[in-house]
Each structure stands twice: as C-alpha cells, then as structure tokens.
Design an enzyme around this catalytic site. Structure first.
Site, mmCIF file in Angstrom:
data_model
loop_
_atom_site.group_PDB
_atom_site.id
_atom_site.type_symbol
_atom_site.label_atom_id
_atom_site.label_comp_id
_atom_site.label_asym_id
_atom_site.label_seq_id
_atom_site.Cartn_x
_atom_site.Cartn_y
_atom_site.Cartn_z
ATOM 1 C CB CYS A 145 -6.487 47.642 8.673
ATOM 2 S SG CYS A 145 -5.717 48.928 7.691
ATOM 3 N N GLY A 169 -7.485 7.092 -1.016
ATOM 4 C CA GLY A 169 -7.875 6.485 -2.292
ATOM 5 C C GLY A 169 -7.177 7.030 -3.523
ATOM 6 C CD GLU A 223 -2.469 52.453 2.829
ATOM 7 O OE1 GLU A 223 -3.234 51.679 2.257
ATOM 8 O OE2 GLU A 223 -2.666 53.679 2.923
ATOM 9 C CE1 TYR A 256 -5.875 47.559 14.346
ATOM 10 C CE2 TYR A 256 -4.676 48.726 16.065
ATOM 11 C CZ TYR A 256 -5.271 48.709 14.809
ATOM 12 O OH TYR A 256 -5.250 49.826 14.032
ATOM 13 N N GLY A 265 -1.308 49.054 6.267
ATOM 14 C CA GLY A 265 -2.175 48.687 5.139
ATOM 15 C C GLY A 265 -1.373 47.761 4.247
ATOM 16 N NE ARG A 313 -2.877 -2.186 3.385
ATOM 17 C CZ ARG A 313 -4.157 -2.553 3.393
ATOM 18 N NH1 ARG A 313 -5.068 -1.764 2.911
ATOM 19 N NH2 ARG A 313 -4.509 -3.717 3.884
ATOM 20 N NE ARG A 317 -6.963 7.868 7.716
ATOM 21 C CZ ARG A 317 -7.186 7.580 6.468
ATOM 22 N NH1 ARG A 317 -6.209 7.581 5.597
ATOM 23 N NH2 ARG A 317 -8.386 7.272 6.039
ATOM 24 N NE ARG A 330 -8.944 53.953 3.782
ATOM 25 C CZ ARG A 330 -8.763 52.894 3.004
ATOM 26 N NH1 ARG A 330 -7.665 52.162 3.125
ATOM 27 N NH2 ARG A 330 -9.660 52.564 2.113
ATOM 28 C CG ASP A 358 -2.381 50.377 -1.141
ATOM 29 O OD1 ASP A 358 -2.271 50.155 -2.361
ATOM 30 O OD2 ASP A 358 -3.392 50.892 -0.631
ATOM 31 C CG HIS A 372 -14.191 8.798 -2.410
ATOM 32 N ND1 HIS A 372 -14.687 9.778 -3.236
ATOM 33 C CD2 HIS A 372 -12.853 8.976 -2.358
ATOM 34 C CE1 HIS A 372 -13.682 10.507 -3.673
ATOM 35 N NE2 HIS A 372 -12.559 10.046 -3.161
ATOM 36 C CB SER A 385 -3.618 51.189 10.778
ATOM 37 O OG SER A 385 -4.265 50.036 10.300
HETATM 38 C C1 PEP Z 1 -4.371 48.320 2.542
HETATM 39 O O1 PEP Z 1 -3.812 48.884 1.627
HETATM 40 O O2 PEP Z 1 -3.902 47.328 3.117
HETATM 41 C C2 PEP Z 1 -5.675 48.792 3.018
HETATM 42 C C3 PEP Z 1 -6.247 48.259 4.071
HETATM 43 O O3 PEP Z 1 -6.285 49.717 2.273
HETATM 44 P P1 PEP Z 1 -7.082 49.426 0.921
HETATM 45 O O4 PEP Z 1 -7.171 47.971 0.741
HETATM 46 O O5 PEP Z 1 -8.408 50.074 1.095
HETATM 47 O O6 PEP Z 1 -6.211 50.115 -0.085
HETATM 48 MG MG MG Z 2 -4.514 50.845 1.048
#
Ligand code: PEP
Ligand code: MG
Length: 909
Positions: free
Chosen positions: A844, A105, A758, A864, A779, A96, A352, A630, A782, A468, A777
């Site tokens: 984000c 399978g 970004e 976060y 991004g 096997r 398993r 934003r 971008d 299956h 934050s």
């Molecule tokens: C990013 O660029 O990560 C973001 C959150 O902004 P957007 O996707 O709106 O450009």
């Molecule tokens: Mg962006």
C-alpha cells in the site's frame, strides 16, 4: 576486426530492426525496410559504438573507420551507379543522426552533401534543371554552414530576402537559376567573412565534417535537455546514417511527405499524412507552405481545396498504400513514415513506431488485436501504463460558456488554461513560481523543449499536425492547438491579436487540444469520461492479471472514484486523514490536549461518531469488497500548530488554556518524529485510541451488515509494528472491542486483523508475526525509508545528485528497490506464508501505483497492490503486463511446468 559500419540497400542489409542499440532507430529500420524489399535509397550507418569511442577518445574515431566508410561509400556508388564527387554523374548523400530512441529534431542533419562548383554543374546537366541544381546547392551551403561550421542562419536569410526583393518575387521557388547561382556565391562569401576560410569544396572533407557535426550534436544543449526529460542515458550515443540523396524537389512529378499508417490523434484505421509537391523534407515540417492531404477523404473532411496525393499521383498513392500495409503487417504496430517521390518513383526514407495520443494508442491496440494483426496479450504489452494517465486529462465542461477567439488544428487532446507566455524561458520561470502557463509561439523548435514541458498547453499559429509542436506535445501528453493562423503573435510587444481581441503576456487563455479551439479566460473543465477502447483494454487486462488492485482512499468521493476506475477494495484507509477537516481537527486536538484518560475518552467519543460515519460510507461504497482500515499512524505533533498565534486559536477552539497547548506542543516535540512516537506505539501508550477506532470499524460493520445485501469485509490494520508483542497486545484490544460490539448490537460480523510491514525487523519477524496477523500489507514508503535509513521527507534534496552520479538508477521512493526493499518483502512473504500458507499479502506504499514496482510485486507473488484512485487503471494494466511477462519468463525457463509461486528461497531462519 571491429565492425563500425553497416550497409543497406538493393534488397539487402547488414542490420536488422532489432539492432537499434547499435544502429539507432533510424538505421535499424532503414536496414529492415531494405531487407523486406521496400524502395530504400542505399546507404550505410556508422554505429553508436563509434559515438561512444569518439567521446571516450578525445573526439577521435576508431582507426578502422575511415577504411570501412570508404568501402561502404563504394558500395553505395555501385548500387546507385554514381560516384561521389564525380564531375559528370555525382553521388549526393544525406547525413543524419539516429539515436536508439527517437529524439525528433534534437540533433543535426545535412542534406545534398557532395555538391561543389563542379558537381553542381553535373547535377544541372543530368537533371536538365539548372534551377533545381542551384537551389539544392544553396540549401546545402546554408545547412552545412549552420550545422557544421556554426554560422548563424540569419546571415544567409538576409541574402535570400534581398535576392527575392531584387527579383520582385515572394516565394523562394520563384527565383531564377541565375539568382540562385549568385546566392551561392554570396553564401560562400559569408563563410569566408565569418570564418576566414573557404567553404569546403572536397566532398570527402564535407562528409567527415558532417559526420563529426552529428556526433557533436549528441552533446548539444537541446539534446541534453531532451535526454534528461525522456530518461535517455548519455552513454547510448547516436548513430550516423549516410544515404544516397533522392529529390522531391526536381519538378512537379516529385514530392515529399510524412504519414502515419493510422490516425495518431484518434487511432482510427485511416491513412493519415501530408505531402508537398516539388519540395524537400524540411519544407513539410517547417510549415512554410500549406501541405496537401494524402487521401480524398481527408481533403474533403478538412475542406481543403488543394488536391490530394490520391488525385495527383494515383499510382504512387496505391504503391504507398501497399507499403503501409506491408509495414504494419511486418512491424505489427502503427508506423510513422517519411517518403520522397523523385520523378514518379517512390522512395522510403524512414519508418518508426509512430507517436500517438493515449486514446489513439488504446484504439490502435484494440483494433490491431481485433484485426488479427496482434494477439490480445501483445495488445496489452504494447501499451505503456502511463499512457492511461493521459486519458485521465480533463476536458472542457460542455455546459461552460466559452468565447472562441480562434481555431487551429486539434493537435494533442485535452483542455488546459493558464497565463499566456511567449517564450520557453518565461514558461519555465513562471512554472517555477507555481503559475500555470500556456506557451504561445508562431511555431516551436527543439530549442523550446523546456518550455513545452513546463507549460500546461501549447498554441502555435503556424504548422500542421506533424509540426514540431504537435508531435512533441502529443508525446508529452500536453494539450496542443497548432496552426491557428488567424492569430498574430508579436514577440517584441509580448502580445497576440486576433480580430479585435488582444491578449498580453500574463492574461489567461484556455485551449482545447481535442477540438482545436482557443478561448479567452479560464473555461471550467470536467474530469474525463472513460469509455470505448479504454473499457476493452481494462477488461482484457482484468482477464490476465493475477494481482488484485485496490485503492488508498479515505473520503467517500475518493472511494467512489476508485470504484469507478475498477478498484477491488480499499487497501489503505489512513484514518488520520479523516481528522484534518473542519470540526474534526478540533475534537482531535481536544483528544491530544487531554490531561487524563477520562478527558481523552470524552474527546474520543466525539471522534467515534465521525469515524463510524465515514467507515460506514466506505463499506457501503465498496459493496462487499475488503476495506483495510489502519489505526492512527502519524506523530501527534502533526495535529498541533507551532506558532503562538495558531496555538492561541487552538486553545480557544478546544476550550483549554493557551499554556496547556504550549506545554503539550513542547512535550510532543521529537528529534526524529518519523522514528518516534507514532504508528502502533500510539495505540500502545493510549489503548483507548485503538479501542475507539476498533469500535468505529465494528459498529460500522454491524450497521452495514444489517442493512446491506453484501456483508462488509472489515480489515483492521496495525501500523509500524516491530515486535510480535506489540501486535499481540493490540490484537487483544481489538478483539475485546469486537466482542463487546457484537454483544451490544446482538449481531455477528467477520473481520481480520493484520499488520503493516514497514520496518526491517517486522520483515525479519514475519514468520512469528503471521501467528498473530491474518494479513500483511507492505508499507513500502516507510520500509524504503527504514531499509535505506533515508528520510522520506528529506531525500529530495540530494537524491537528484545520486541519480546524476549513477549511484541509484531511480528514486527508491518512486520505484521499488528490488535488491534491498524487494528482498526484504520476498523474505517476509516467504516467512509469513510458511506460518500461514493462505495469508493475503499486498502493498500500500506509493509504489503500488508504479508500473515497474508492480512488476516486482508480481514476481514476489503478492496478492494485491493498492494505490491512489487515479492510478487504479494504470495499476490494472501494469498488473496484467507483469503477469504476462512473468508467465512468459516461466514458460521460457520451463516449458513443462508453469507453477505460480514466484518466491525465492532464503534458507533457514
Ligand atoms: C507506507 O509507509 O508505505 C504507508 C503506506 O504508510 P504512510 O505512507 O501513511 O506512512
Ligand atoms: Mg507508513
């Protein structure tokens, strides 16, 4: 000398459970079971390195292999007291496959190997059962010819059907020994006819033929499809397991079965499985005979009149129960086992970690922790965060009318509706055209895997909970109803019938995989209810995670959903999303089409009312948790249509001449809009937009502050910042607006101004930006785009090839690139915090909901992650796992000081 072969048996083994990479999952677990004293038939494993060698060397084996196999075979002979190819006491083996990850399978298996015209007589004599011996022989010739010699199975089926007709019987098992003997001869004649050569009689030649076939099957089409669907790399290779045969088909004191140590559908701590008396393994999976339940309880609850194992073989049942608890205590996880009973003796053929539904996974993790089998941390770490996604599947609206036309087994939970298709290819074809389909098959085979993946749900008319279709659908999180036996499927006519109802291809069917119901037409579904062990897991996750989880949301409905899923605030309100609907887009377009500031301000006044209303609602829903709003981000041309007809409509709605719309659209055209007039650059050129947005936020904060118990936490975020000067200028506008609102309203409120990071320049300048910004934050959508210089809108056309060629392991827009983008974030965090030590930092971009990226964020030390509402529970679990793993690593590195900062040092700047 390189070791290519590992033995197991007789309470001993060369291998261990943690050697899956080398021995494959099956081989490693056979070794482990043998060493903990479970009754495993002896055997040996050819390692995955043999497979790698095989493919790297033009399908040649390593030169030491033959000798090592010979030695291992001798050991099996001495452990069983039988001899391979012996004319009086022959050893028969199974061959096997067994890859690192289970690929049910997908690859080939050969059973009863070692039989030939001489050894079959010995087997007949030894077993005292000529029928059994020739039945095994004809199965072997058929299987070997199919798997190793590549002769289609229907060549043999014809002969089998004819033999039954001649004898006037319906079942294979009703054939007499002489019928089977004749069948073997006809089968061999088929081989001679098809291949122009004899069926191999030499057991050694058979063995090497089967080994080669298993290695070759690693590259068959269905294995390749399975690998690509499950991210299994080709270079892993498969191992081959050669093991002494034990027979479940030697009489009524024999049986074969499969079981889960707990219920794989619900997770209940109940032994769960099926068996067949006097049968071989493939009979259970094939669904030809109706399997019997293991326990009296299951038999009663399924209303079966066939006796359970607990009743027919009580001693073996007790032994199996003790194996069950031994395995769970040893592996600390629910096991999926295969066993065979040969003449009243139990043998274990496989164990398993069992595949399970998402609700079952959670239930099992919680129960095992409560039973003291594992710790809470282990329970959390045992769950794949993406499982949570499956819990979020819709179920049928209980109030909806439904016409149940058939019932089958509730094989995989969730409800789905779609157009009926009867083949996997058709499922894929229609899915590509954007249609939702339900795949209906008599039973599925590994060849249907692409169809199972494309379909919304699967319905079979044959096969049980371990068939299956059931196993694969459960693994994929697709709803499945299996074994709906009252339905007749006619593939040729592309229709199914049940009673007086006929459903043809393309008509709509709904299935409920949680109840096993099949309905005609589309039955409405409702979103899932999360309760029970989901709540417990989330609570345990919240106890250990360091990072907060916020949501990206702009509508009240999304925000409420996010809150329900446990979001601790909103990490990104994309304000432009608030302007797309209904009358809002008209006001937005008026603003864009304005010829001077006064005109623009008039349109902005209308937008202010809407924006303030929305933000007020978000503050209220978030009830004292932060809401990061934003400023307008996308290039303005996104709001203006480009066709003449659409422009005419816009001109009419906005009350401006068509020519102005045309001219403005032309002005807004950019060669590289993603690098053009967008982000904070809009607010720099039109400060009145920034003023309006800041006013909306602050007026909302004032309103909520006045009327709610909990003060709103307003965070104003500036997008696509590259220079400190940009932020300085806009911060001035925002602060001035805040002061004005405070004065006008005679109320004070607090707020923070921060920036998105970004652009690589922003990451480099983070130390200086932090003089202005009160939070960062990241991004990462971008930031990934600008770090790689890779358009987020266009990369899809060539990234798959990059992945296939191994240039990138993952799509960097899905999973955060730790070496490039991750390094920039690390540096920005460090530089930002050296200016402003308590600065809050989060992410984000879409990566905020991706478990692997969340782990990178944890290591970097972000505060976060923010993700779409439905990813919030996934992120909570992933954040907890990341915290546990990171702490585990820290403890390993230094058992004396486990400090929090996880940021690397980038030296002077
Ligand atoms: C990013 O660029 O990560 C973001 C959150 O902004 P957007 O996707 O709106 O450009
Ligand atoms: Mg962006």
């Amino acid at each position: 000398m390189a070791k290519w072969v590992y033995d197991f048996g007789d309470g001993k083994a060369d291998g261990r459970a943690d050697m899956k990479n080398l021995l494959g999952g099956k081989g490693a677990n056979l070794a482990e079971m043998a060493s903990i004293g479970l009754p495993v038939p002896p055997g040996f494993t050819l390692t995955t390195e043999v497979c790698t060698h095989f493919y790297q060397n033009d399908c040649q084996y390593p030169k030491e292999l033959e000798q090592q196999v010979e030695k291992a075979l001798n050991l099996v002979e001495s452990r069983t007291g039988r001899k391979f190819g012996d004319s009086t006491n022959p050893l028969l083996v199974s061959v096997r496959s067994g890859a690192r990850a289970s690929m049910p399978g997908m690859m080939d298996t050969v059973l009863n190997l070692g039989l030939n015209d001489t050894t079959v007589e010995a087997l007949a004599k030894k077993s005292g059962d000529r029928r059994f011996a020739f039945d095994s022989y004809r199965r072997f010739v058929q299987m070997y010819s199919d798997v190793v010699l590549g002769i289609e199975i229907n060549h043999f089926e014809k002969h089998l059907e004819r033999a039954k007709e001649k004898r006037g019987v319906k079942q294979d098992c009703e054939l007499l020994p002489e019928d089977l003997e004749k069948l073997v001869k006809s089968y061999k004649a088929v081989v001679q006819l098809e291949l122009g050569e004899e069926f191999p009689e030499d057991p050694k030649a058979q063995l090497w033929g089967a080994v080669g076939a298993v290695f070759n099957s690693w590259m068959n089409q269905r294995a390749k499809t399975y690998r690509s669907l499950h991210d299994i790399p080709e270079w892993w290779g498969t191992a081959v397991n050669v093991q002494a045969m034990v027979f479940g088909n030697m009489g009524n004191d024999c049986a074969t079965g499969v079981a889960f140590t707990r219920d794989p559908s619900t997770g209940k701590n109940e032994f769960y499985g099926e068996f067949l008396v006097n049968a071989q393994g493939e009979d259970v999976v094939a669904g030809i005979r109706t399997p019997q339940e293991l326990t009296i309880r299951a038999r009663q609850s399924h209303g079966s009149d066939l006796p359970s194992l607990e009743e027919v073989m009580p001693n073996i049942f007790r032994e199996l129960l003790s194996v069950r608890s031994q395995l769970e205590t040893h592996y600390k996880d629910m096991q999926d086992i295969e066993f065979t009973i040969q003449q009243g003796k139990l043998y274990m053929l496989q164990t398993r970690n069992g595949k399970r539904t998402a609700p079952a996974a959670l239930q099992i993790a919680v129960d095992m922790a409560n039973e003291g089998l594992i710790t809470k941390s282990q329970a959390l770490l045992s769950l794949k965060p993406d499982l949570i996604d499956q819990l979020l599947h819709p179920t049928l609206d209980p109030k909806a009318k439904k016409e149940i036309i058939a019932k089958g087994l509730p094989a995989s939970p969730g409800a789905a509706g779609g157009k009926v298709v009867f083949s996997a290819d058709e499922a894929v074809r229609r899915c590509k055209d954007g249609e939702k389909v339900i795949l209906v098959r008599i039973e599925t085979s590994p060849d249907d895997i692409h169809g199972l993946h494309a379909a919304e749900g699967v319905l079979t008319t044959r096969g049980g909970m371990t068939s299956h279709a059931a196993v694969v659908a459960r693994g994929m999180g697709r709803p499945c109803v299996a074994g709906a036996g009252s339905i007749t499927v006619d593939y040729a006519a592309a229709k199914l019938t049940v009673g007086s109802v006929t459903v043809t291809e393309g008509q709509i069917l709904t299935i409920d995989g949680s109840k096993g119901e099949v309905m005609v037409g589309e039955v409405p579904t409702v979103p899932p209810q999360l309760s029970g062990s989901f709540g417990t897991i989330m609570q345990w996750a919240d106890e250990v995670r360091d990072m907060k989880v916020r949501a990206n949301a702009e509508t009240p409905a999304d925000a409420r959903q996010a809150k329900e899923f446990g979001a601790e605030g909103i990490g990104l309100v994309r304000t432009e999303h608030m302007f797309f609907e209904g009358q809002r887009i008209v006001a937005m377009r008026q603003m864009i089409l304005a010829t001077d500031e006064a005109d623009r301000r008039q349109a902005l006044d209308k937008l202010l009312v809407m924006q303030r209303e929305d933000i007020t609602e978000l503050f209220r829903i978030m009830d004292g948790n932060p809401v990061t709003v934003r400023l307008l981000d996308p290039p303005l041309h996104e709001f203006i249509p480009h066709t003449e007809a659409e422009m005419a409509l816009v001109a009419k709605a906005a009350g401006v001449p068509l020519d102005r719309v045309r001219r403005r659209a032309a002005e807004l055209q950019e060669a590289n809009p993603m690098l053009g007039h967008r982000g904070c650059r809009l607010a720099i050129t039109y400060p009145e937009i920034c003023e309006m947005q800041a006013r909306a936020i602050f007026e909302a904060a004032a309103e909520v502050g006045r009327s709610s118990k909990k003060l709103p936490v307003a965070e104003v975020m500036v997008p696509l910042v590259a220079t400190v000067e940009e932020l300085k200028l806009l911060k001035g506008v925002i602060e001035k607006t805040a002061d004005a609102v405070k004065k006008e309203q005679g109320i004070t409120f607090t707020y923070k101004i921060g920036t998105m990071i970004e652009l690589p320049r922003a990451a480099l300048q983070a130390g200086r930006l932090a003089e202005m910004a009160e939070f960062f934050s990241f991004g990462t959508n971008d930031l990934t785009q600008t770090t790689y210089g890779l358009s987020r809108d266009d990369a899809g056309s060539f990234l798959p090839e990059y992945k296939a060629k191994g240039i990138v392991e993952h799509d960097p827009f899905v999973s955060l690139d730790p070496e490039g983008v991750g390094e920039l974030i690390t540096m920005a965090v460090q530089r930002g915090r050296s200016t402003r030590p308590e600065m809050k930092m989060g992410i984000c971009g879409e990566h905020g909901g991706d478990p692997a990226s969340i782990e990178v964020c944890e290591k970097i030390g972000l505060d976060y992650v923010s993700c779409s509402p439905f990813r919030v529970p996934v992120a909570r679990l992933a954040a907890a796992q990341s915290a546990l793993k990171t702490k585990g690593e820290q403890t390993k590195q230094s058992s004396t000081k486990a400090t929090k900062p996880r940021v690397q040092n980038f030296g002077p700047w």
